[in-house]
Design a protein around this motif. Structure first.
Motif, mmCIF file in Angstrom:
data_model
loop_
_atom_site.group_PDB
_atom_site.id
_atom_site.type_symbol
_atom_site.label_atom_id
_atom_site.label_comp_id
_atom_site.label_asym_id
_atom_site.label_seq_id
_atom_site.Cartn_x
_atom_site.Cartn_y
_atom_site.Cartn_z
ATOM 1 N N CYS A 1 0.856 -1.190 0.000
ATOM 2 C CA CYS A 1 0.000 0.000 0.000
ATOM 3 C C CYS A 1 0.894 1.242 0.000
ATOM 4 C CB CYS A 1 -0.898 0.043 1.235
ATOM 5 S SG CYS A 1 -1.906 -1.428 1.505
ATOM 6 N N GLY A 2 0.311 2.377 -0.302
ATOM 7 C CA GLY A 2 1.044 3.633 -0.193
ATOM 8 C C GLY A 2 2.017 3.906 -1.312
ATOM 9 N N ASN A 3 1.891 3.206 -2.433
ATOM 10 C CA ASN A 3 2.778 3.421 -3.569
ATOM 11 C C ASN A 3 2.200 4.460 -4.522
ATOM 12 O OD1 ASN A 3 4.858 1.306 -3.054
ATOM 13 N ND2 ASN A 3 3.089 -0.049 -3.216
ATOM 14 N N GLY A 4 3.022 4.895 -5.468
ATOM 15 C CA GLY A 4 2.550 5.780 -6.519
ATOM 16 C C GLY A 4 2.084 4.976 -7.723
ATOM 17 N N ALA A 5 1.780 5.690 -8.802
ATOM 18 C CA ALA A 5 1.304 5.024 -10.010
ATOM 19 C C ALA A 5 2.401 4.209 -10.673
ATOM 20 C CB ALA A 5 0.753 6.063 -10.985
ATOM 21 N N TYR A 6 3.660 4.650 -10.578
ATOM 22 C CA TYR A 6 4.759 3.943 -11.229
ATOM 23 C C TYR A 6 6.019 3.910 -10.374
ATOM 24 C CZ TYR A 6 4.723 8.846 -12.713
ATOM 25 O OH TYR A 6 4.610 10.213 -12.733
ATOM 26 N N ASN A 7 5.957 4.380 -9.155
ATOM 27 C CA ASN A 7 7.058 4.256 -8.209
ATOM 28 C C ASN A 7 6.581 3.430 -7.016
ATOM 29 O OD1 ASN A 7 9.176 5.821 -9.462
ATOM 30 N ND2 ASN A 7 7.990 7.649 -9.005
ATOM 31 N N PHE A 8 7.241 2.287 -6.802
ATOM 32 C CA PHE A 8 6.851 1.352 -5.760
ATOM 33 C C PHE A 8 7.974 1.256 -4.723
ATOM 34 C CE2 PHE A 8 4.704 0.339 -9.659
ATOM 35 C CZ PHE A 8 3.379 0.156 -9.262
#
Length: 332
Positions: free
Chosen positions: A223-230
């Motif tokens: 959880c808490g990730n961006g659209a393309y940064n994990f």
């Protein structure tokens, strides 16, 4: 510029210098003064990378290293190189060395083009190329010397490139890695990163052996990730089972405004060579941001390599800003 990707160098020897943008060119050098200048599509460009000539100029730090020309486009056969429509080379090839006359033509022109035998032609803006080349001359100590690209003179070039830093990696161990439980992993990353309605999987720690006394555990945030940064949290487990945050020579995440210093963006570990990767995207297509590899030196992850592209303008090739040599401690 991508201020969110500011290079947050810790109090350490590794202090990469980010690339600099000059209108439609961006330049950068690594810590041993090997430099690149990349052409960018002009402001207001179309979202079509095939419409532009993705030109690259490279130069090593040695006195006699020439300025070399290459390009990213698929056509690899010789091409006609022209500046403002005036031909300066009829058999330009990828990696060719430029003569001073060719460099002068580029500096004086508005646009450079390549035309292949197939009839395909692409061009690049030359706005900013002189400033980019002058910046390279300055880093390499060429200003006012005969080898300068921009401001030539008679001064003797005396600058020498710094030595390539060496990182000594401990010999790997074949013993199974120490690890932690899923409950421990969830407690480490916290509920905001572990439990949400859109989580695609439960929290599962992954572990690898680093040396005879340490193991790496990566905990992916579900959880808490961006659209393309994990994000992943890196922890070290020693032979007694003690768990501590992994230490990094430079920030492997989103900089000082991001998560703590052991949270890695788009992490990937390669056990075959002990390299831990980080890669921050500036936007989804991946044409800007930065990438880095780290190697375990026995107490922390030292910065092995780093590259960056500060402009989101269709250039997929990042500029190297840090280089090292990695050696392995001989097995006993």
């Amino acid at each position: 510029m991508l201020t969110m990707f500011a290079l947050a160098a810790a109090a350490s020897a590794a202090q990469p210098e980010p690339p600099r943008t000059f209108r439609n060119w961006v330049m950068g050098c690594d810590n041993v003064h090997s430099c690149q200048a990349l052409a960018l599509p002009p402001e207001g460009y179309q979202e079509d990378p095939e419409a532009y000539l993705m030109l690259t100029l490279t130069r090593g730090a040695r006195t006699n290293d020439p300025l070399r020309l290459s390009w990213d486009n698929e056509e690899e056969e010789p091409a006609t190189l022209a500046v403002d429509g005036r031909v300066i080379e009829r058999r330009a090839t990828i990696g060719m060395a430029l003569t001073p006359a060719m460099v002068d033509a580029l500096k004086a022109g508005a646009a450079v083009s390549l035309t292949w035998s197939s009839g395909v032609q692409r061009s690049a803006s030359l706005s900013g190329v002189s400033a980019a080349l002058l910046a390279i001359d300055d880093v390499q100590g060429r200003v006012d010397t005969p080898t300068a690209a921009v401001r030539r003179g008679t001064r003797v070039m005396r600058a020498t490139a710094p030595a390539l830093p060496v990182i000594v990696r401990p010999s790997p161990s074949t013993a199974p890695p120490r690890t932690i439980t899923a409950d421990q992993a969830e407690a480490i990353i916290g509920p905001d990163n572990a439990r949400c309605s859109y989580a695609t999987a439960p929290v599962r720690p992954a572990a690898w052996r680093l040396d005879t006394r340490h193991s790496l555990v990566l905990i992916d945030h579900v959880c808490g990730n961006g659209a393309y940064n994990f994000f992943s949290t890196a922890m070290i487990v020693d032979e007694t089972g003690r768990v501590t945050p992994a230490r990094f020579e430079t920030d492997p995440g989103m900089g000082p405004e991001g998560p703590p210093g052991n949270v890695i963006v788009n992490a990937g570990f390669m056990p075959e060579n002990g390299m831990l990767e980080a890669y921050a995207k500036g936007r989804g297509i991946g044409d800007c941001g930065w990438s880095a590899t780290y190697v375990w030196d026995g107490s922390r992850f030292a910065l092995a390599n780093q590259a960056m592209m500060p402009e989101c303008r269709l250039r997929m090739g990042f500029i190297s800003i840090w280089s090292t040599e990695v050696r392995e401690t001989p097995a006993r």
